[in-house]
Design a protein around this motif. Structure first.
Motif: not given
Length: 213
Positions: A206, A209-210, A212-213
């Motif tokens: 949770e 972030i992989w 990029t957003f």
């Protein structure tokens, strides 16, 4: 270090998982000056931007000094019960450290003079032209040292608690902190009298972030 702490040696995964913020300490537990210096030596191995080592440690160990700190820290009892409170200060003028950091490397043949000049130029440009750099780097790098201090404490069988709840302006006045330094946090260190309260963490999936957003 003395036998009170040097018998404890934990792997890094155990240290990280077992370190919690302890609020209640055994007030009879004493840390020698050498034990504190050994912990701070470990803290000083933390990484820092340009290796400028943007930290200064104010070790508060005497009861009179702890009692002076107590109201500044809004009455948090760990201030007087812990074996020591280390005030982590960030250096707003860490750029002035460049010569003492790089000079010996040049003299030892480990760094070329032109590399040193380039690095010093980068540092001085950043500190002179980016208003946020002195404060941001002071807080960022001193915080790395603070975390390393807490891990070192846990690895030697001690407990700790980072404290941001204190009046920084009053602290500066009461302890005569020069304007070069900014209080970043207090770290209480000692032997737990009561275990830390359980705390939960978000599942790592949770918080990641992989790419990029």
């Amino acid at each position: 270090m003395s036998n009170k702490t040097d018998a404890v040696s934990l792997d890094i995964h155990t240290v990280i998982r077992n370190r919690h913020s302890v609020k209640h300490y055994d007030p009879t537990h004493h840390l020698s000056q050498q034990e504190i210096l050994s912990l701070l030596e470990m803290a000083s191995l933390a990484p820092s931007a340009w290796n400028l080592q943007h930290w200064k440690f104010l070790a508060i160990t005497e009861l009179e000094a702890k009692e002076k700190l107590l109201p500044i820290a809004y009455g948090q009892r760990q201030v007087v019960e812990a074996s020591a409170v280390i005030a982590i200060l960030g250096d707003l003028q860490a750029n002035l450290n460049a010569e003492t950091v790089y000079g010996p490397l040049v003299q030892a043949g480990m760094m070329a003079e032109d590399i040193k000049s380039s690095l010093v130029g980068q540092i001085e440009f950043a500190y002179a032209n980016e208003p946020s750099v002195p404060r941001d780097e002071a807080i960022r790098n001193a915080s790395l040292a603070a975390m390393q201090l807490m891990l070192a404490a846990k690895a030697t069988g001690l407990d700790s608690c980072p404290m941001g709840g204190f009046d920084a302006a009053q602290f500066v006045e009461a302890f005569g902190v020069p304007p070069r330094y900014i209080p970043v946090m207090l770290v209480a260190i000692g032997k737990a009298a009561l275990p830390a309260r359980p705390s939960a963490r978000y599942p790592v999936h949770e918080t990641v972030i992989w790419n990029t957003f």
